[in-house]
Design a protein around this motif. Sequence first.
Motif, PDB file in Angstrom:
ATOM      1  N   ASP A 442       0.820  -1.216   0.000  1.00 18.18           N
ATOM      2  CA  ASP A 442       0.000   0.000   0.000  1.00 18.18           C
ATOM      3  C   ASP A 442       0.852   1.264   0.000  1.00 18.18           C
ATOM      4  O   ASP A 442       0.411   2.305  -0.502  1.00 18.18           O
ATOM      5  CB  ASP A 442      -0.920   0.012   1.229  1.00 18.18           C
ATOM      6  N   GLY A 443       2.049   1.201   0.580  1.00 18.84           N
ATOM      7  CA  GLY A 443       2.903   2.387   0.670  1.00 18.84           C
ATOM      8  C   GLY A 443       4.136   2.293  -0.181  1.00 18.84           C
ATOM      9  O   GLY A 443       5.189   2.845   0.183  1.00 18.84           O
ATOM     10  N   ARG A 445       5.038   3.715  -2.767  1.00 19.18           N
ATOM     11  CA  ARG A 445       5.564   4.951  -3.348  1.00 19.18           C
ATOM     12  C   ARG A 445       6.723   5.503  -2.516  1.00 19.18           C
ATOM     13  O   ARG A 445       7.462   6.359  -2.978  1.00 19.18           O
ATOM     14  CB  ARG A 445       4.459   5.999  -3.455  1.00 19.18           C
ATOM     15  N   ASN A 446       6.832   5.020  -1.285  1.00 16.18           N
ATOM     16  CA  ASN A 446       7.923   5.429  -0.405  1.00 16.18           C
ATOM     17  C   ASN A 446       8.923   4.293  -0.262  1.00 16.18           C
ATOM     18  O   ASN A 446       8.553   3.112  -0.241  1.00 16.18           O
ATOM     19  CB  ASN A 446       7.385   5.809   0.983  1.00 16.18           C
ATOM     20  N   GLU A 468       7.080   4.800  -8.749  1.00 18.97           N
ATOM     21  CA  GLU A 468       6.279   5.880  -9.330  1.00 18.97           C
ATOM     22  C   GLU A 468       5.082   5.264 -10.062  1.00 18.97           C
ATOM     23  O   GLU A 468       5.124   5.032 -11.259  1.00 18.97           O
ATOM     24  CB  GLU A 468       7.129   6.720 -10.271  1.00 18.97           C
ATOM     25  N   ASP A 470       0.982   5.918 -10.499  1.00 18.12           N
ATOM     26  CA  ASP A 470      -0.037   6.942 -10.254  1.00 18.12           C
ATOM     27  C   ASP A 470      -1.209   6.382  -9.451  1.00 18.12           C
ATOM     28  O   ASP A 470      -1.635   6.976  -8.456  1.00 18.12           O
ATOM     29  CB  ASP A 470      -0.531   7.508 -11.587  1.00 18.12           C
ATOM     30  N   GLU A 475      -6.165   0.884  -4.868  1.00 13.31           N
ATOM     31  CA  GLU A 475      -6.800   2.203  -4.911  1.00 13.31           C
ATOM     32  C   GLU A 475      -7.829   2.271  -6.035  1.00 13.31           C
ATOM     33  O   GLU A 475      -8.913   2.836  -5.859  1.00 13.31           O
ATOM     34  CB  GLU A 475      -5.734   3.285  -5.089  1.00 13.31           C
ATOM     35  N   LEU A 504      -1.308   7.019   5.107  1.00 14.79           N
ATOM     36  CA  LEU A 504      -1.841   6.888   3.754  1.00 14.79           C
ATOM     37  C   LEU A 504      -3.050   7.777   3.505  1.00 14.79           C
ATOM     38  O   LEU A 504      -3.545   7.836   2.379  1.00 14.79           O
ATOM     39  CB  LEU A 504      -2.241   5.430   3.493  1.00 14.79           C
ATOM     40  N   VAL A 507      -2.824  10.477   0.623  1.00 14.95           N
ATOM     41  CA  VAL A 507      -2.866   9.904  -0.728  1.00 14.95           C
ATOM     42  C   VAL A 507      -4.295   9.513  -1.095  1.00 14.95           C
ATOM     43  O   VAL A 507      -4.782   9.849  -2.187  1.00 14.95           O
ATOM     44  CB  VAL A 507      -1.938   8.672  -0.809  1.00 14.95           C
ATOM     45  N   GLU A 510      -6.497  12.537  -1.750  1.00 18.42           N
ATOM     46  CA  GLU A 510      -6.243  13.138  -3.064  1.00 18.42           C
ATOM     47  C   GLU A 510      -6.910  12.336  -4.181  1.00 18.42           C
ATOM     48  O   GLU A 510      -7.554  12.909  -5.074  1.00 18.42           O
ATOM     49  CB  GLU A 510      -4.730  13.202  -3.304  1.00 18.42           C
ATOM     50  N   LYS A 511      -6.791  11.008  -4.135  1.00 18.44           N
ATOM     51  CA  LYS A 511      -7.376  10.166  -5.182  1.00 18.44           C
ATOM     52  C   LYS A 511      -8.901  10.277  -5.183  1.00 18.44           C
ATOM     53  O   LYS A 511      -9.531  10.302  -6.243  1.00 18.44           O
ATOM     54  CB  LYS A 511      -6.969   8.707  -4.971  1.00 18.44           C
TER      55      LYS A 511
END
Length: 778
Positions: A442-443, A445-446, A468, A470, A475, A504, A507, A510-511
């Motif tokens: 789930d994370g 991106r980090n 990276e 999107d 999600e 989270l 994120v 934003e989505k």
Amino acid sequence: MAAITDIVEPVIDEQKTVKLAEFLDEWGDMLKDQVMQNMNPVYSLKAEDDWDAQARNKLQQLPRKPFESQTRKGILPVAKSFFKEDHKAAFLVGEMGTGKTFVSLAVAHLIPKTHKRILIQCPGHLVKKWIREAHDTIPGCNCINLNGKSLDLLIANKLTSTQPVGMEIWVMGKERAKLHFQRVPQRIAILGRQCCPECGRQITTDNENNKCIPCEHCKAPMWMADGTKARRYAKAEFIKRYFPTRNFFDLLILDEVHELKGGGTAQGQAMSCLIARSKKVLALSGTLMGGYSSNLFYLLWRMFPRQMKAGGFEYGRSMHFAERYGVVQRTYDSKDVNVSLNVASIGRKLGKSRVKEAPGISPLLLPDLLLEHSTFVRLADVNDALPEYEEIIVPVALEPDQQQPEYAQLSHDLIDATSAALARGDMRLMGKMIQSLLAYPDGCRNEEEITLEIAGRETVVASAPGLEIDLLPKEEKLLEIIAAEKKQGRKVAIFLEHTGTRDLIPVLEEKLQKNDIKPLVLRSQTVKPEHREDWLKKQVQTGLYHCLISNPNLVKTGLDLLEFPTIIFFQCGYSVFTLRQASRRSWRIGQDLPVRVFFMAYSKTMQEKALALMAQKMETSLAVEGELSDKGLAALSESENSMMYELAKALTGKVAVNDMSEAWTRYRQRELLSNLSMDDDQDVTITTTTTMSTTAGSTATITEKYVVRGTVYVKKAGAIAYVDNNRFDLKDGFVFWSGRKIGWYDRQGCGAINDKPIRIYRPEQCRHFVLAEIRQAA
């Protein structure tokens, strides 16, 4: 240092081992009959007397009438034990959503006095909710909020004892009950010597640690309040010390009593103080047993001291209690073991051992100490008042190009590193491995980096780069589910575990906003716990939000999410207790929409293993306790530590884990069976007698009971049966549940569900068909 562990439990012959679930399936009915024959319950529906009739008439005076199941399972058993049998205390154990608050207030209504005083201690954030429920349940009652800082009301009752007028209900948060001033040592100087301020004699005992100790001569306390710290007085201590009469309160209600289980804790001491000034004590909980037998030790001592003393227990010696009713673990040093094994002696010893309690509870605890003081209310008992409930497992595949290969490499590296650490006797990496493998999908991106201190230096043992991507697959699936629910006008509550270090929420927020979905975010610091319910209600009433995002720990107790009939666990963690609590927040009395609960997990990852393991644990727990309560069951079957070890074993291949969807389906099937086979005969029961003739001319009589379990609705392509809000599809001679074949039936309506005989028929003077369970009459 190597060690071996000896768990004190009976040795079972492997050839004679039978799974408990299978044993109860085969012998459950007989065991139930034996229990009913050998026990004399305080209340029985079939043996109601004039007292019960008068109590039922009095309950009809309430503006909110109790459900029949609440009356039979909770109100009458507790009230009768208090006010007819004169018992001092009782446990009311009920699942979330069964209406424990209402049941306890109804019991208070049945106190055989016109003027009475009730004290309710509950978590601080539930004080206003209790007051509101009291006004709705018992009109004209006088509710007093004791959760403020002021002691004025308590001081007034200290100076002049007052009598209640009508029904007085005092409500106090457990934090206010326990918080006290801090103490500092107090001495007086006489001719340069430190003396007791009470008797004036010299103190010779050294007090290097500046502790608050009593006088060695007169035993008077030699301390005073620390004026430099918070100026407050524990309200429970004040009530015990200064209230004039022993039975000042006619009834004490302790909400979430399992939180008061500690021995030397301030909460536990506050509980003792309030019990000392109360005539009757009703303890409410959904988690009566927390996995360890000692969780009950101090609760039982405070509520039933005479019985505990008669049982040979001493206050403070919880290990003695655990040896009789729990599991005790003894760890020996391998050196002592090796020496002992080389000694040819009948009386050889293994040396000293380290003793601690392990998770587990003996079944003897129930008949010895609990059954005579407890009543249990299950959600299945009030199912008729609830809408349909559906749990949906949503497996999601990892993104194939980046997410899947990076997760696979991280998993491989962590397993190797953890195995090497365990070989050295180092278990520190196990928790880090579990958390990283649960969190990274789930994370991702980090960047993920796992370190371990080796020889005084932090060493990187495994890592994974930040990706990276999107929109992650989970999600995307989340947005798809919310969009579908939004079209039906249903609000959604989204629960996720990572809201702190691995946050989270930004994120997801934003989505959601990009897809025209307005989220309402609830964090621990958003609003104080006691104002959380009002805050949420005001935000929902604005009509601006389509969904709620929160950590499930913030809503698992006290909040009713009736406005959110759809719940999505974006992350499930590995705490069964939290999962079960939060998943039922909207399936409660007052909900009029079907409830859907989605559990999301990435396939072929630690998330899938965790969800499958939780289903297995809950399936086992249903057989162990007969579904006493979901919270208690989860706690009995696992603690968070044991769950972590199970996940580690699953990851290293040392234990087999079923497919996630199959495991969850088996759990739901076991939950259904626990209601069908072991429930009370509360439905319509019809007894039939059949006489059979043999070839020898003799006759035999078979008497059977038809216990009606649900209604059958005939459709064009078959039929549908509903049993406790569970849907069965009947088609082409087979019975299906959740798309899985679980039984059969013939043209005469005879058949079986999970090897339990059934009959589908239309009773006389009835327009519809029914599904009945066939039992052999005693």
